[in-house]
Design a protein around this motif. Structure first.
Motif, PDB file in Angstrom:
ATOM      1  N   ALA A 263      36.449  51.637  21.341  1.00 58.97           N
ATOM      2  CA  ALA A 263      35.280  51.831  20.480  1.00 58.97           C
ATOM      3  C   ALA A 263      35.076  53.301  20.153  1.00 58.97           C
ATOM      4  O   ALA A 263      34.773  53.654  18.999  1.00 58.97           O
ATOM      5  CB  ALA A 263      34.036  51.250  21.155  1.00 58.97           C
ATOM      6  N   GLN A 264      35.239  54.175  21.129  1.00 60.04           N
ATOM      7  CA  GLN A 264      35.071  55.601  20.868  1.00 60.04           C
ATOM      8  C   GLN A 264      36.190  56.130  19.970  1.00 60.04           C
ATOM      9  O   GLN A 264      35.959  56.991  19.122  1.00 60.04           O
ATOM     10  CB  GLN A 264      35.044  56.381  22.189  1.00 60.04           C
ATOM     11  N   ALA A 266      37.607  54.360  17.642  1.00 61.68           N
ATOM     12  CA  ALA A 266      37.283  53.867  16.308  1.00 61.68           C
ATOM     13  C   ALA A 266      36.269  54.769  15.618  1.00 61.68           C
ATOM     14  O   ALA A 266      36.328  54.980  14.398  1.00 61.68           O
ATOM     15  CB  ALA A 266      36.753  52.441  16.396  1.00 61.68           C
ATOM     16  N   ARG A 267      35.337  55.325  16.387  1.00 57.94           N
ATOM     17  CA  ARG A 267      34.330  56.211  15.800  1.00 57.94           C
ATOM     18  C   ARG A 267      34.950  57.501  15.283  1.00 57.94           C
ATOM     19  O   ARG A 267      34.373  58.177  14.426  1.00 57.94           O
ATOM     20  CB  ARG A 267      33.260  56.530  16.835  1.00 57.94           C
ATOM     21  N   ALA A 268      36.126  57.849  15.806  1.00 58.88           N
ATOM     22  CA  ALA A 268      36.798  59.076  15.370  1.00 58.88           C
ATOM     23  C   ALA A 268      37.592  58.870  14.097  1.00 58.88           C
ATOM     24  O   ALA A 268      38.144  59.829  13.548  1.00 58.88           O
ATOM     25  CB  ALA A 268      37.713  59.589  16.484  1.00 58.88           C
ATOM     26  N   GLY A 269      37.704  57.623  13.625  1.00 57.43           N
ATOM     27  CA  GLY A 269      38.411  57.357  12.380  1.00 57.43           C
ATOM     28  C   GLY A 269      39.571  56.407  12.568  1.00 57.43           C
ATOM     29  O   GLY A 269      40.060  56.199  13.682  1.00 57.43           O
ATOM     30  N   ASP A 270      40.034  55.836  11.456  1.00 52.93           N
ATOM     31  CA  ASP A 270      41.087  54.833  11.504  1.00 52.93           C
ATOM     32  C   ASP A 270      42.400  55.389  12.045  1.00 52.93           C
ATOM     33  O   ASP A 270      43.130  54.705  12.775  1.00 52.93           O
ATOM     34  CB  ASP A 270      41.321  54.241  10.116  1.00 52.93           C
ATOM     35  N   LEU A 273      42.097  55.821  15.810  1.00 59.38           N
ATOM     36  CA  LEU A 273      42.080  54.494  16.424  1.00 59.38           C
ATOM     37  C   LEU A 273      43.493  53.925  16.503  1.00 59.38           C
ATOM     38  O   LEU A 273      43.918  53.415  17.550  1.00 59.38           O
ATOM     39  CB  LEU A 273      41.188  53.553  15.612  1.00 59.38           C
ATOM     40  N   ARG A 408      32.792  64.943  25.858  1.00 55.69           N
ATOM     41  CA  ARG A 408      32.760  64.389  24.502  1.00 55.69           C
ATOM     42  C   ARG A 408      32.896  65.472  23.439  1.00 55.69           C
ATOM     43  O   ARG A 408      33.320  65.194  22.301  1.00 55.69           O
ATOM     44  CB  ARG A 408      31.468  63.594  24.278  1.00 55.69           C
ATOM     45  N   ASN A 412      38.991  63.651  20.759  1.00 56.89           N
ATOM     46  CA  ASN A 412      39.897  62.649  21.310  1.00 56.89           C
ATOM     47  C   ASN A 412      40.574  63.126  22.591  1.00 56.89           C
ATOM     48  O   ASN A 412      40.897  62.321  23.475  1.00 56.89           O
ATOM     49  CB  ASN A 412      40.961  62.270  20.268  1.00 56.89           C
TER      50      ASN A 412
END
Length: 445
Positions: A263-264, A266-270, A273, A408, A412
């Motif tokens: 999930a984290q 995914a928040r950083a972008g495709d 992810l 955080r 990444n």
């Protein structure tokens, strides 16, 4: 005396670990086969449907993994005590729980599917394909869970060669039936589900026959030899339920940890992810080998506890860690040397390739950092220290979340570092707890 109660040697550990590693490696082939076969139909909705349905069943059945893990420890300790009646009772209780839980999944199939589809948020076409697959395969639930119990029992007895044959045979039959029903008979996604259903039923029947032959009897004779008073002994039932409950909570916490990581990402972008998922798949491949040695720890340490042989227990821990570190180091070096090639084979996206190369070091470190966590999971399960394993897993997840919060700001890199902290914390916490648990367990010996 069974072969699983002999001296703890390198050969014995490898004889358990290597067949189980191969058995674990056959499992991902099922998803690949379904995707390839259904993909040849040329319908994106069907391909998306079979992929989503596979995820639903993986999550649904993974929660019942305690039927394998718990059964290994209970059976191995019965072997160590040289208690053949309890050996059979362990299998009978596990199968009873499997049938009851699998039956409940069949009865509740409607609400379960509705909740899963709502969470997934897929298109109407994909949802229709999922439903076609799901409403056929769900009837395999009691047999799928029974296969967990049989696999755990065979492993607990040290019969991992037979467990491998059963698992691999069932998986390859599944793949052959899927290809035949989907492409040959034109049954579409329903054919893929039917192939899995038939393979699971056949695997359960073959497993019961195999278990009975190991004890020189018939499947019915296997259970007739267990007195009803022993089968339903309150203390044993309570032990099994508490053990299974602890393992289920532990597994749910582990699933949360990896879901949080995804999930984290995914928040950083495709792109991030996708790169993280690709590197996680490399780590998963190494994890199959580490799982094999964890399985060896379950059997060896469980039998040692049952026989009250502290020296054998300590030797088992030592050998499992030694071989685990050896395979983890080899995997890490392989990923560092061949990682860019493996990344290029797994994706054609230039952006994802570049991103994955940037974080390749973490994939190489993952098996090394996680080897103690895998090994000690096997030790704790074999010794039936499920409450401590559950509590330490929850503490490790809390440490993981704190580490992520503190890191955080590093993006990444911070997310991957937090995952490393989680894996290291699991192993370290269990290592610190091990001496006290050994003193308590073997104090009466």
């Amino acid at each position: 005396m069974t072969s699983s109660s002999g001296p703890v040697t390198h050969r014995r550990v490898l004889a358990i670990a290597l067949p189980m590693t191969v058995a674990h490696l056959t499992t991902p082939l099922l998803g690949v086969t379904d995707a390839v076969v259904v993909g040849r139909l040329g319908d994106a909705a069907l391909l998306g449907g079979v992929a989503l349905a596979a995820v639903i069943f993986d999550l649904l059945f993974w929660g019942f993994g305690f039927l394998r893990m718990g059964t290994v420890g209970l059976a191995a300790q019965a072997v160590g005590r040289r208690d053949p009646v309890e050996e059979r009772a362990v299998l009978a209780r596990a199968l009873l729980i499997a049938v009851l839980c699998g039956g409940a999944l069949v009865v509740l199939q409607g609400p379960i599917l509705a909740a899963a589809l709502k969470l997934a948020g897929a298109s109407a076409e994909v949802n229709a394909a999922v439903a076609d697959y799901y409403h056929i395969r769900i009837f395999a639930a009691p047999f799928s869970l029974a296969n967990y119990a049989v696999l755990g029992w065979l492993t607990g007895l040290g019969r991992t060669g037979r467990a491998l044959a059963l698992q691999a045979g069932m998986n390859f039959i599944n793949m052959a039936l899927t290809a035949l029903l989907v492409l040959g008979a034109g049954r579409g996604i329903a054919g893929a589900a039917a192939g899995t259903l038939v393979a699971e039923v056949g695997g359960a029947v073959a497993g019961l026959i195999l278990c009975a032959r190991l004890r020189g009897t018939s499947p019915l004779g296997l259970f007739r030899a267990v007195p009803r008073a022993v089968l339903f002994e309150a203390s044993r039932l309570r032990e099994a339920l508490l053990l299974n409950g602890d393992i289920m909570i532990r597994t749910a916490a582990l699933m949360f940890a990896f879901f949080f990581f995804a999930a984290q990402g995914a928040r950083a972008g495709d792109v991030t992810l996708a790169a993280n998922a690709l590197l996680q798949n490399l780590g998963l491949l190494a994890a199959y080998f580490l799982d094999g040695f964890a399985t060896a720890a379950e059997q060896v340490c469980g039998a040692a506890v049952g026989a009250r042989r502290r020296a054998d227990f300590a030797r088992g821990v030592e050998l499992v860690l030694m071989w685990g570190f050896g395979f983890a180091l080899a995997a890490g070096l392989l990923y560092l040397a061949a990682g860019p090639i493996l990344i290029d084979l797994m994706t054609t996206s230039p952006a994802v390739r570049a991103e994955a190369r940037q974080y390749l070091l973490y994939a190489a470190l993952l098996p090394l950092v996680g080897v103690c966590a895998f090994a000690f999971d096997g030790v704790f399960i074999g010794a039936l220290w499920s409450r401590d394993m559950r509590n330490l897993m929850l503490l490790a997840v809390a440490i993981y979340l704190v580490a992520w919060w503190a890191l955080r700001g590093f993006g990444n890199d911070g997310l991957w570092a937090a995952l490393m902290v989680f894996l290291a914390a699991r192993g370290l916490l269990q290592a610190l707890r091990l001496p006290a648990l050994m003193r308590r367990t073997f104090s009466a010996a």
